[in-house]
Design an enzyme around this catalytic site. Structure first.
Site, short mmCIF file in Angstrom:
data_model
loop_
_atom_site.label_atom_id
_atom_site.label_comp_id
_atom_site.label_asym_id
_atom_site.label_seq_id
_atom_site.Cartn_x
_atom_site.Cartn_y
_atom_site.Cartn_z
N GLY A 49 45.20 6.84 73.49
CA GLY A 49 46.59 7.20 73.28
C GLY A 49 47.45 6.60 74.37
N GLN A 109 54.87 6.31 79.88
CA GLN A 109 53.82 5.71 80.71
C GLN A 109 54.04 4.21 80.94
OE1 GLN A 109 50.51 7.59 78.23
NE2 GLN A 109 49.57 7.60 80.26
N CYS A 131 43.49 10.38 81.69
CA CYS A 131 44.86 9.88 81.50
C CYS A 131 44.93 8.49 82.12
CB CYS A 131 45.86 10.81 82.16
SG CYS A 131 47.58 10.30 81.93
N LEU A 132 45.53 7.56 81.40
CA LEU A 132 45.62 6.19 81.92
C LEU A 132 46.56 6.13 83.13
CD1 LEU A 132 45.70 4.28 78.51
CD2 LEU A 132 43.76 4.56 80.07
N HIS A 177 48.32 15.89 74.14
CA HIS A 177 48.41 15.25 75.47
C HIS A 177 49.57 14.23 75.48
CE1 HIS A 177 46.28 13.16 79.01
NE2 HIS A 177 47.16 12.26 78.63
N GLU A 178 49.69 13.45 74.39
CA GLU A 178 50.75 12.41 74.35
C GLU A 178 52.14 13.05 74.22
OE1 GLU A 178 49.84 9.66 75.32
OE2 GLU A 178 47.70 9.95 75.01
N HIS A 184 53.40 14.12 77.46
CA HIS A 184 54.01 13.02 78.25
C HIS A 184 55.50 12.89 77.94
CE1 HIS A 184 50.87 11.03 80.52
NE2 HIS A 184 50.07 10.93 79.48
O1 K1U Z 1 47.75 9.33 77.59
C1 K1U Z 1 46.88 8.67 78.14
O2 K1U Z 1 46.95 8.46 79.33
C2 K1U Z 1 45.72 8.14 77.36
C3 K1U Z 1 44.51 9.03 77.43
C4 K1U Z 1 44.52 9.94 76.21
C5 K1U Z 1 43.62 11.14 76.23
C6 K1U Z 1 42.31 11.07 76.60
C7 K1U Z 1 41.50 12.19 76.58
C8 K1U Z 1 42.00 13.37 76.13
C9 K1U Z 1 43.31 13.44 75.78
C10 K1U Z 1 44.12 12.33 75.79
C11 K1U Z 1 43.27 8.14 77.43
O3 K1U Z 1 43.05 7.42 76.52
S1 K1U Z 1 42.21 8.24 78.80
C12 K1U Z 1 40.88 7.13 78.36
C13 K1U Z 1 39.95 7.68 77.34
O4 K1U Z 1 39.96 8.87 77.07
C14 K1U Z 1 39.00 6.80 76.63
C15 K1U Z 1 38.84 5.49 76.98
C16 K1U Z 1 37.95 4.67 76.29
C17 K1U Z 1 37.21 5.18 75.27
C18 K1U Z 1 37.34 6.49 74.94
C19 K1U Z 1 38.24 7.31 75.60
ZN ZN Z 2 48.02 10.63 79.69
#
Ligand code: K1U
Ligand code: ZN
Length: 172
Positions: free
Chosen positions: A45, A50, A94-95, A136-137, A140
């Site tokens: 997401g 972001q 979270c990225l 989560h998004e 944000h």
């Molecule tokens: O919003 C963001 O920063 C993105 C975030 C979204 C998220 C992850 C986990 C739970 C709720 C919301 C991410 O994508 S973090 C990276 C991640 O979860 C992932 C990366 C590669 C493969 C699978 C998952």
């Molecule tokens: Zn996030």
């Protein structure tokens, strides 16, 4: 075009994003950039704040299995209109806080309304990882990070780690 992802702490990640009233070609291009940025990160997401844009726009694709058909979703003005009493705990990332994870408890099932990239009104029920990710998004868009659900000590610890990481990245 791949966009730069802001890292916590950053004042832009704490602001409330503004609703989108007209889906212009520029906003569609931003959504495409965000999907590219999300897939390359990689992530499931991404929200416009972001990448430094304070518009109510999120993208997500929670299809994680190799070989499964991707399902990129672009949501303008997403809103949770109903949420289950039943809760689910997921270890979120979270990225904007790379390599930091924590358990967050949220409604297990949510009904979400949004406008798609053609301005068409949509509504869908999400559960599992999709429900976690869309909440989560949307957080944000309201200036809220997953660490805001944690106890102050854990949140401060994660923020300190991020300040250190940003200092190191600035020096490199
Ligand atoms: O919003 C963001 O920063 C993105 C975030 C979204 C998220 C992850 C986990 C739970 C709720 C919301 C991410 O994508 S973090 C990276 C991640 O979860 C992932 C990366 C590669 C493969 C699978 C998952
Ligand atoms: Zn996030």
């Amino acid at each position: 075009m791949k966009r730069n992802i802001l890292l916590h702490p950053d004042p832009r990640l704490k602001k409330v994003a503004k609703p989108v009233d007209d889906i212009s070609d520029d906003l569609r291009a931003l959504a495409d950039d965000m999907l590219k940025t999300m897939y390359e990160a990689p992530g499931i997401g991404l929200a416009a704040p972001q990448v430094g844009i304070l518009d109510r726009l999120i993208v997500l694709d929670c299809v994680k299995e190799e070989g499964e058909t991707p399902r990129p979703l672009v949501m303008f003005n997403p809103q949770v209109v109903a949420a289950s009493d039943d809760l689910n705990t997921y270890e979120e990332g979270c990225l904007s806080l790379p390599d930091l994870y924590a358990d967050v408890t949220r409604p297990r099932v949510v009904d979400v309304t949004w406008m798609d990239r053609d301005g068409k009104a949509k509504q869908e029920t999400f559960d599992g990882l999709w429900a976690t990710c869309v909440q989560h998004e949307i957080d944000h868009l309201n200036g809220k990070l997953f660490i805001d659900y944690l106890k102050p000590l854990k949140r401060q610890m994660m923020t300190r780690k991020m300040v250190k990481l940003k200092r190191e990245l600035a020096r490199a």
